[in-house]
Design a protein around this motif. Sequence first.
Motif, mmCIF file in Angstrom:
data_model
loop_
_atom_site.group_PDB
_atom_site.id
_atom_site.type_symbol
_atom_site.label_atom_id
_atom_site.label_comp_id
_atom_site.label_asym_id
_atom_site.label_seq_id
_atom_site.Cartn_x
_atom_site.Cartn_y
_atom_site.Cartn_z
ATOM 1 N N GLU A 106 37.206 52.506 31.575
ATOM 2 C CA GLU A 106 37.846 52.995 30.354
ATOM 3 C C GLU A 106 38.287 51.857 29.436
ATOM 4 O OE1 GLU A 106 38.749 56.139 28.923
ATOM 5 O OE2 GLU A 106 37.118 56.713 30.256
ATOM 6 N N ASN A 107 39.001 50.873 29.979
ATOM 7 C CA ASN A 107 39.529 49.820 29.104
ATOM 8 C C ASN A 107 38.485 48.759 28.749
ATOM 9 O OD1 ASN A 107 39.518 47.873 31.257
ATOM 10 N ND2 ASN A 107 41.698 48.158 31.664
ATOM 11 N N GLN A 108 37.392 48.697 29.512
ATOM 12 C CA GLN A 108 36.289 47.765 29.247
ATOM 13 C C GLN A 108 36.742 46.302 29.169
ATOM 14 O OE1 GLN A 108 32.971 48.440 29.201
ATOM 15 N NE2 GLN A 108 33.409 50.557 29.693
ATOM 16 N N THR A 109 37.925 46.015 29.714
ATOM 17 C CA THR A 109 38.433 44.646 29.753
ATOM 18 C C THR A 109 37.554 43.801 30.661
ATOM 19 O OG1 THR A 109 40.682 45.373 29.306
ATOM 20 C CG2 THR A 109 40.450 43.249 30.398
ATOM 21 N N GLN A 110 37.387 42.525 30.287
ATOM 22 C CA GLN A 110 36.633 41.584 31.101
ATOM 23 C C GLN A 110 37.557 40.436 31.494
ATOM 24 O OE1 GLN A 110 32.533 40.754 29.716
ATOM 25 N NE2 GLN A 110 33.032 42.094 27.996
ATOM 26 N N PHE A 111 37.169 39.715 32.531
ATOM 27 C CA PHE A 111 37.969 38.610 33.034
ATOM 28 C C PHE A 111 37.037 37.421 33.239
ATOM 29 C CE2 PHE A 111 40.917 37.285 36.790
ATOM 30 C CZ PHE A 111 41.688 36.480 35.973
ATOM 31 N N PHE A 112 37.359 36.300 32.587
ATOM 32 C CA PHE A 112 36.580 35.078 32.780
ATOM 33 C C PHE A 112 37.306 34.185 33.770
ATOM 34 C CE2 PHE A 112 35.759 30.578 31.763
ATOM 35 C CZ PHE A 112 34.423 30.543 32.142
ATOM 36 N N ILE A 113 36.575 33.780 34.805
ATOM 37 C CA ILE A 113 37.108 32.943 35.872
ATOM 38 C C ILE A 113 36.273 31.662 35.909
ATOM 39 C CG2 ILE A 113 37.589 32.819 38.348
ATOM 40 C CD1 ILE A 113 37.223 36.091 38.021
ATOM 41 N N PRO A 114 36.865 30.512 35.589
ATOM 42 C CA PRO A 114 36.090 29.271 35.568
ATOM 43 C C PRO A 114 35.767 28.758 36.977
ATOM 44 C CG PRO A 114 38.369 28.819 34.991
ATOM 45 C CD PRO A 114 38.249 30.302 35.191
ATOM 46 N N ARG A 115 34.958 27.732 37.036
ATOM 47 C CA ARG A 115 34.656 27.077 38.311
ATOM 48 C C ARG A 115 35.951 26.556 38.932
ATOM 49 N NH1 ARG A 115 29.049 23.650 37.402
ATOM 50 N NH2 ARG A 115 27.844 25.416 36.611
ATOM 51 N N GLY A 116 35.999 26.578 40.261
ATOM 52 C CA GLY A 116 37.170 26.074 40.965
ATOM 53 C C GLY A 116 38.162 27.147 41.369
ATOM 54 N N PHE A 117 37.778 28.406 41.221
ATOM 55 C CA PHE A 117 38.645 29.526 41.576
ATOM 56 C C PHE A 117 37.985 30.397 42.638
ATOM 57 C CE2 PHE A 117 40.378 28.239 37.617
ATOM 58 C CZ PHE A 117 41.676 28.727 37.543
ATOM 59 N N ALA A 118 38.808 30.939 43.544
ATOM 60 C CA ALA A 118 38.347 32.005 44.437
ATOM 61 C C ALA A 118 38.490 33.305 43.669
ATOM 62 C CB ALA A 118 39.176 32.037 45.712
ATOM 63 N N HIS A 119 37.616 34.253 43.972
ATOM 64 C CA HIS A 119 37.609 35.521 43.251
ATOM 65 C C HIS A 119 37.425 36.676 44.230
ATOM 66 C CE1 HIS A 119 35.306 38.835 41.310
ATOM 67 N NE2 HIS A 119 36.365 38.767 40.525
ATOM 68 N N GLY A 120 38.120 37.766 43.941
ATOM 69 C CA GLY A 120 37.946 38.980 44.735
ATOM 70 C C GLY A 120 38.442 40.181 43.962
ATOM 71 N N PHE A 121 38.120 41.364 44.481
ATOM 72 C CA PHE A 121 38.615 42.577 43.838
ATOM 73 C C PHE A 121 38.807 43.691 44.848
ATOM 74 C CE2 PHE A 121 33.999 42.934 43.468
ATOM 75 C CZ PHE A 121 33.739 44.264 43.771
ATOM 76 N N LEU A 122 39.695 44.627 44.490
ATOM 77 C CA LEU A 122 40.012 45.796 45.297
ATOM 78 C C LEU A 122 39.726 47.042 44.477
ATOM 79 C CD1 LEU A 122 41.385 47.335 47.667
ATOM 80 C CD2 LEU A 122 43.569 46.914 46.495
ATOM 81 N N VAL A 123 38.968 47.978 45.037
ATOM 82 C CA VAL A 123 38.637 49.226 44.344
ATOM 83 C C VAL A 123 39.800 50.210 44.480
ATOM 84 C CG1 VAL A 123 37.021 51.169 44.219
ATOM 85 C CG2 VAL A 123 36.175 48.861 44.750
ATOM 86 N N LEU A 124 40.304 50.670 43.326
ATOM 87 C CA LEU A 124 41.441 51.583 43.284
ATOM 88 C C LEU A 124 41.023 53.030 43.046
ATOM 89 C CD1 LEU A 124 43.775 49.347 41.076
ATOM 90 C CD2 LEU A 124 43.762 49.554 43.577
#
Length: 183
Positions: A106-124
């Motif tokens: 719905e919100n179509q927001t994006q997230f930019f994560i540069p090199r040097g970061f760990a990344h993960g997500f949880l489905v709600l």
Amino acid sequence: MNFKETKLKGCFILEPKIFKDERGYFMESFNEKTFSEGIGQKVTFVQDNQSFSTKGVLRGLHYQTGEHAQAKLVRVLQGEVLDVAVDLRPNSPTYGQYESVLLTGENQTQFFIPRGFAHGFLVLSDTATFFYKCDNLYNKESEGGLMYNDPTVNINWNFPSEELIISEKDQVLPNLENIRKVW
């Protein structure tokens, strides 16, 4: 597109301009020139990935090391996820800190994560389709990971831990003290 830098230098939340009418909506999800100007650097994406998951699935926290490190531009096509980036840059003043963003279809927001970061997500939501661009190709030998419940990072997933669905591989990732260095 509206670009908001987070407390983690180099991480940006991108809010698109969405044009709605009786037919539905239109939005520009990516424009190389606008993106580069918005984050203040040129990033060339070379790989797109997509996943489908069900409620409670937690993927991560993952990263690539050395010359294979990856920057990511992530978004949700359908559903809702809590997206998390953890700063693993050795000399960063925010090393070990995280940023979380609610990404939805719905919100179509994006997230930019540069090199040097760990990344993960949880489905709600009941299901979610997750899409992301990478600026470097995946390399199995360069995989790194951080345990989702590391006590030093202390991520607030705001979800019952007994309802999490985590792969065997992600359940045995190291804590912050023992991670593989990003570079």
